[in-house]
Design a protein around this motif. Structure first.
Motif, short mmCIF file in Angstrom:
data_model
loop_
_atom_site.label_atom_id
_atom_site.label_comp_id
_atom_site.label_asym_id
_atom_site.label_seq_id
_atom_site.Cartn_x
_atom_site.Cartn_y
_atom_site.Cartn_z
N ARG A 138 0.83 -1.20 0.00
CA ARG A 138 0.00 0.00 0.00
C ARG A 138 0.88 1.26 0.00
NH1 ARG A 138 -2.81 -3.49 -1.18
NH2 ARG A 138 -4.85 -4.11 -0.36
N LYS A 186 3.00 1.52 -8.88
CA LYS A 186 1.96 2.11 -8.05
C LYS A 186 1.28 1.04 -7.19
CE LYS A 186 0.84 5.98 -11.13
NZ LYS A 186 -0.23 6.63 -11.92
N TYR A 188 -1.59 -0.72 -4.86
CA TYR A 188 -3.05 -0.83 -5.01
C TYR A 188 -3.75 0.15 -4.07
CZ TYR A 188 -7.70 -3.00 -5.03
OH TYR A 188 -9.04 -3.23 -5.14
N ASP A 189 -4.82 0.76 -4.57
CA ASP A 189 -5.67 1.64 -3.78
C ASP A 189 -7.07 1.03 -3.78
OD1 ASP A 189 -7.26 3.58 -2.64
OD2 ASP A 189 -6.33 5.25 -3.72
N GLU A 190 -7.44 0.38 -2.67
CA GLU A 190 -8.71 -0.34 -2.65
C GLU A 190 -9.92 0.59 -2.64
OE1 GLU A 190 -9.10 -2.76 0.83
OE2 GLU A 190 -8.17 -1.26 2.11
N ARG A 191 -9.72 1.85 -2.29
CA ARG A 191 -10.85 2.78 -2.28
C ARG A 191 -11.42 2.99 -3.67
NH1 ARG A 191 -7.78 7.70 0.34
NH2 ARG A 191 -6.34 6.93 -1.27
N GLY A 195 -4.29 1.56 -9.05
CA GLY A 195 -2.92 1.13 -8.79
C GLY A 195 -2.61 -0.20 -9.46
N ARG A 198 -0.85 -5.30 -5.76
CA ARG A 198 -1.75 -5.51 -4.62
C ARG A 198 -1.03 -6.19 -3.45
NH1 ARG A 198 -7.64 -6.36 -6.92
NH2 ARG A 198 -8.04 -6.87 -4.75
#
Length: 329
Positions: A138, A186, A188-191, A195, A198
């Motif tokens: 993250r 980049k 991962y951006d779970e929002r 990205g 993961r």
């Protein structure tokens, strides 16, 4: 008549700890109302602050230990409790083993099954044993980080030494993290389901020392994948397999359906009780090889199998149980 909780959020109380939950939380009661308290042990008296009140129970936080358990030991690292890596690290190992035995005994008692539960068989070295790691990646304060989630959240706690994992796996995670940083991959951006990277999975054979790196990405394309592979293989000579797993969905599931071999083989090999197994990125293979061998040997001995017996390995993974039992038939 609706029951009113005898405690209030943010209030402090002195309580006696009488038991542990299966998650390792201390149990106290006020007017028979249970309060679950992290980092509290049976026989202790603590001053605790109520942090959440539910209909039938509450959660508390230790403010002060007024009377300490004889089984309490110093924490190795507070992060291991925060993330659930080692939720019982404050309890002596012998007492942990007895806690586990007692939990099984209680489960049988609830089912009204009268059996003798023997002492838990422990390890000489109950840390640095896991042969597999699945580590989230993250962005924290503008920097790619690897670590573990804080319990009951998706807040990443950056960690380099995971305590229970093979130290070579921990080193590999740091190496891969730094390479991903180098090529500005980049996280991962779970929002927003955005990205690229993961998770990083690392497997290492307990006996073979063969290593597999799995880069779990949201996207089909992994930028600079050739350079990343070259850097990993140079830095980690034990690596025999580098796999990209693609998981494009907004989901808590770790892996997707597609695997792409980026370098080496699709599997690594390891030995269990003298049997060789090929282990893929998706294989179910016991993560504690030392205890697995003890468990399988004991189960085989207790089963007292003959050549005429049939063993049904209903949830077999890659077949370690049935194949190990077949050795003695």
């Amino acid at each position: 008549m609706k029951r009113t909780a005898p405690v209030l959020k943010n209030e402090t109380y002195d309580v006696d700890i009488t038991d542990l939950t299966y998650q390792g939380m201390g149990v106290a009661k006020i007017d028979d109302f249970p309060i679950f308290i992290e980092d509290a042990l049976p026989t202790e008296n603590v001053t605790m602050k109520v942090i959440k009140v539910k209909k039938n129970f509450a959660f508390g936080k230790v403010i002060k230990i007024n009377q300490k358990s004889a089984d309490r030991v110093e924490l190795v690292d507070k992060a291991y409790t925060q993330t659930g890596i080692a939720p019982l690290q404050h309890l002596k190992y012998d007492a942990q083993l007895e806690f586990k035995r007692h939990q099984i005994e209680e489960d049988f008692n609830k089912l009204k099954i009268d059996v003798q539960v023997d002492p838990t068989i422990g390890m000489d070295k109950p840390y640095e044993y896991r042969n597999k790691a699945q580590i989230p990646v993250r962005l924290i304060n503008g920097k790619l980080q690897t670590g573990f989630y804080r319990k009951h959240s998706h807040d990443l706690v950056p960690i380099e030494d995971f305590y229970i994992q093979d130290p070579e796996i921990d080193k590999a995670i740091v190496v891969v993290r730094d390479i991903l940083r180098k090529y500005r991959i980049k996280p991962y951006d779970e929002r927003v389901n955005g990205g690229v990277i993961r998770n990083v999975m690392v497997r290492r054979g307990h006996y073979s020392h063969e290593m597999m790196i799995v880069l779990i990405t949201r996207t089909e394309k992994l930028p600079s994948n050739k350079e990343i592979v070259t850097d990993i293989t140079k830095a980690l000579p034990e690596v025999k397999s580098i796999v990209q797993n693609v998981n494009p969905k907004k989901t808590n599931a770790l892996m997707g359906k597609e695997n792409k071999v980026l370098a080496g083989q699709s599997t690594i090999e390891d030995t269990l009780l003298g049997l060789k197994f090929e282990i893929s990125a998706n294989s179910f293979y016991q993560v504690n090889p030392v205890q697995t061998e003890k468990l399988y040997d004991l189960a085989t001995k207790k089963a007292d199998l003959t050549a005429d017996d049939t063993v049904i390995d209903a949830y077999c993974g890659i077949g370690t149980i049935s194949l190990s039992m077949a050795r003695g038939c």
